[in-house]
Scaffold this motif. Structure first.
Motif, short mmCIF file in Angstrom:
data_model
loop_
_atom_site.label_atom_id
_atom_site.label_comp_id
_atom_site.label_asym_id
_atom_site.label_seq_id
_atom_site.Cartn_x
_atom_site.Cartn_y
_atom_site.Cartn_z
N THR A 68 0.85 -1.20 0.00
CA THR A 68 0.00 0.00 0.00
C THR A 68 0.88 1.24 0.00
OG1 THR A 68 -0.20 -0.02 2.41
CG2 THR A 68 -2.00 -1.02 1.17
N TYR A 69 0.37 2.28 -0.62
CA TYR A 69 1.02 3.58 -0.68
C TYR A 69 0.08 4.57 -0.02
CZ TYR A 69 3.09 7.82 -2.68
OH TYR A 69 3.68 9.05 -2.85
N VAL A 70 0.59 5.29 0.96
CA VAL A 70 -0.23 6.22 1.72
C VAL A 70 0.33 7.63 1.55
CG1 VAL A 70 -1.16 6.79 4.00
CG2 VAL A 70 -0.72 4.39 3.40
N HIS A 71 -0.51 8.52 1.08
CA HIS A 71 -0.10 9.92 0.93
C HIS A 71 -1.33 10.78 1.27
CE1 HIS A 71 1.86 13.50 -0.30
NE2 HIS A 71 2.81 12.88 -0.99
N PRO A 72 -1.50 11.11 2.55
CA PRO A 72 -2.70 11.83 2.99
C PRO A 72 -2.95 13.14 2.23
CG PRO A 72 -1.46 11.07 4.88
CD PRO A 72 -0.61 10.80 3.67
N LYS A 73 -1.89 13.85 1.86
CA LYS A 73 -2.06 15.12 1.16
C LYS A 73 -2.62 14.93 -0.24
CE LYS A 73 0.40 19.38 0.06
NZ LYS A 73 1.68 20.07 0.15
N TYR A 74 -2.32 13.79 -0.86
CA TYR A 74 -2.74 13.54 -2.24
C TYR A 74 -3.70 12.37 -2.37
CZ TYR A 74 0.82 16.92 -3.43
OH TYR A 74 1.56 18.06 -3.52
N GLY A 75 -4.67 12.29 -1.51
CA GLY A 75 -5.74 11.34 -1.72
C GLY A 75 -5.81 10.15 -0.79
N GLY A 76 -4.85 9.97 0.07
CA GLY A 76 -4.98 8.92 1.07
C GLY A 76 -4.26 7.63 0.75
N SER A 118 14.59 11.05 4.63
CA SER A 118 14.43 12.45 4.27
C SER A 118 15.18 12.63 2.95
CB SER A 118 15.05 13.33 5.37
OG SER A 118 15.06 14.67 4.95
N LYS A 119 14.47 13.10 1.93
CA LYS A 119 15.07 13.21 0.60
C LYS A 119 14.59 14.46 -0.12
CE LYS A 119 11.43 11.35 -2.08
NZ LYS A 119 10.31 12.04 -1.49
N ARG A 120 15.29 14.78 -1.19
CA ARG A 120 14.92 15.91 -2.06
C ARG A 120 14.99 15.45 -3.51
NH1 ARG A 120 15.87 20.94 0.70
NH2 ARG A 120 17.08 20.59 2.60
N ALA A 137 9.54 10.20 4.12
CA ALA A 137 8.75 9.02 3.82
C ALA A 137 9.15 7.88 4.75
CB ALA A 137 8.94 8.58 2.37
N LEU A 138 8.19 7.04 5.07
CA LEU A 138 8.41 5.84 5.87
C LEU A 138 8.22 4.64 4.96
CD1 LEU A 138 8.65 4.20 8.56
CD2 LEU A 138 6.16 4.44 8.74
N PHE A 139 9.20 3.74 4.96
CA PHE A 139 9.13 2.50 4.19
C PHE A 139 9.05 1.34 5.18
CE2 PHE A 139 11.01 5.47 1.36
CZ PHE A 139 10.74 5.05 0.07
N LYS A 145 10.95 -7.18 0.87
CA LYS A 145 10.27 -6.33 -0.12
C LYS A 145 9.55 -5.19 0.59
CE LYS A 145 9.66 -9.49 -3.92
NZ LYS A 145 8.80 -9.68 -5.08
N ILE A 146 9.26 -4.14 -0.15
CA ILE A 146 8.56 -2.99 0.41
C ILE A 146 7.08 -3.33 0.52
CG2 ILE A 146 7.97 -0.56 0.08
CD1 ILE A 146 10.57 -0.37 -1.66
N SER A 147 6.53 -3.22 1.72
CA SER A 147 5.11 -3.53 1.93
C SER A 147 4.26 -2.28 2.06
CB SER A 147 4.93 -4.40 3.17
OG SER A 147 5.38 -3.73 4.33
N LYS A 148 4.89 -1.16 2.45
CA LYS A 148 4.13 0.09 2.59
C LYS A 148 5.09 1.27 2.47
CE LYS A 148 0.76 1.02 5.72
NZ LYS A 148 0.20 1.24 7.06
N ILE A 149 4.61 2.29 1.79
CA ILE A 149 5.29 3.58 1.77
C ILE A 149 4.27 4.60 2.24
CG2 ILE A 149 6.42 5.37 0.40
CD1 ILE A 149 7.18 3.16 -1.63
N LYS A 150 4.68 5.40 3.24
CA LYS A 150 3.82 6.49 3.71
C LYS A 150 4.60 7.78 3.58
CE LYS A 150 0.60 7.99 7.18
NZ LYS A 150 -0.03 7.75 8.47
N GLU A 151 4.05 8.68 2.78
CA GLU A 151 4.69 9.97 2.53
C GLU A 151 4.19 10.98 3.56
OE1 GLU A 151 6.99 10.34 0.27
OE2 GLU A 151 6.57 8.95 -1.36
N TYR A 152 5.08 11.81 4.03
CA TYR A 152 4.74 12.85 5.01
C TYR A 152 5.10 14.23 4.48
CZ TYR A 152 4.18 9.09 8.39
OH TYR A 152 3.77 7.97 9.07
N TRP A 153 4.67 14.52 3.29
CA TRP A 153 4.91 15.84 2.72
C TRP A 153 3.71 16.28 1.92
CZ3 TRP A 153 5.01 15.55 -2.66
CH2 TRP A 153 5.35 14.32 -3.22
#
Length: 153
Positions: A68-76, A118-120, A137-139, A145-153
């Protein structure tokens, strides 16, 4: 004499166990770091103007089936399929134009089956490289394998 032998044997096993535990931690950390670097490297390739569907598929090889990919600012919350379709749609619409030329990792914090990054994004603007805003981002990982990415920006 027997006591010295027992103490030396116990000490030797203790040192070996400690060394093995340290090696396991390095191996775990190195494994997570390798997968993270592959994720960013493969994304950078997709961001280029001439990227292909195979380039997108290469990113998704790094994900678990229940990713799952989580990005609250861009749709959840997005499923693996949602995210794949988004990549494909951006590629079809020529959203990947090569303006992103690098991804600069500022800081990494390692946890048990997790990494916080923390990246740019580094973009090309009027012939110059421009550093974007710092993003977090939290991985989370399962079985390497990557099971979840949560973006905090």
């Amino acid at each position: 004499m027997k006591l010295k032998f027992v103490i030396l044997t116990a000490l030797l096993f203790g040192v070996l166990h400690f060394a093995q535990a340290q090696q396991s931690n390095l191996t775990h950390k190195d494994s997570l770091n390798h997968t993270l670097n592959q994720y960013y490297k493969r994304n950078l390739k997709v961001f280029q103007q001439n990227s292909t569907l195979k380039d997108i598929d290469n990113i998704f090889e790094l994900f678990t089936d229940d990713f799952t990919y989580v990005h609250p600012k861009y749709g959840g919350i997005y499923t693996r399929e949602d995210l794949y379709n988004g990549y494909k749609r951006n590629q079809d619409n020529r959203g990947y134009d090569g303006s992103v030329v690098d991804i600069k990792i500022e800081n990494i914090i390692y946890g048990l089956n997790a990494i916080t990054v923390s990246k740019r994004f580094i973009t090309k603007h009027e012939g110059k490289r421009v550093e974007g805003n710092e993003q977090m981002a939290l991985f989370e990982f399962k079985n390497g394998k990557i099971s979840k990415i949560k973006e905090y920006w």
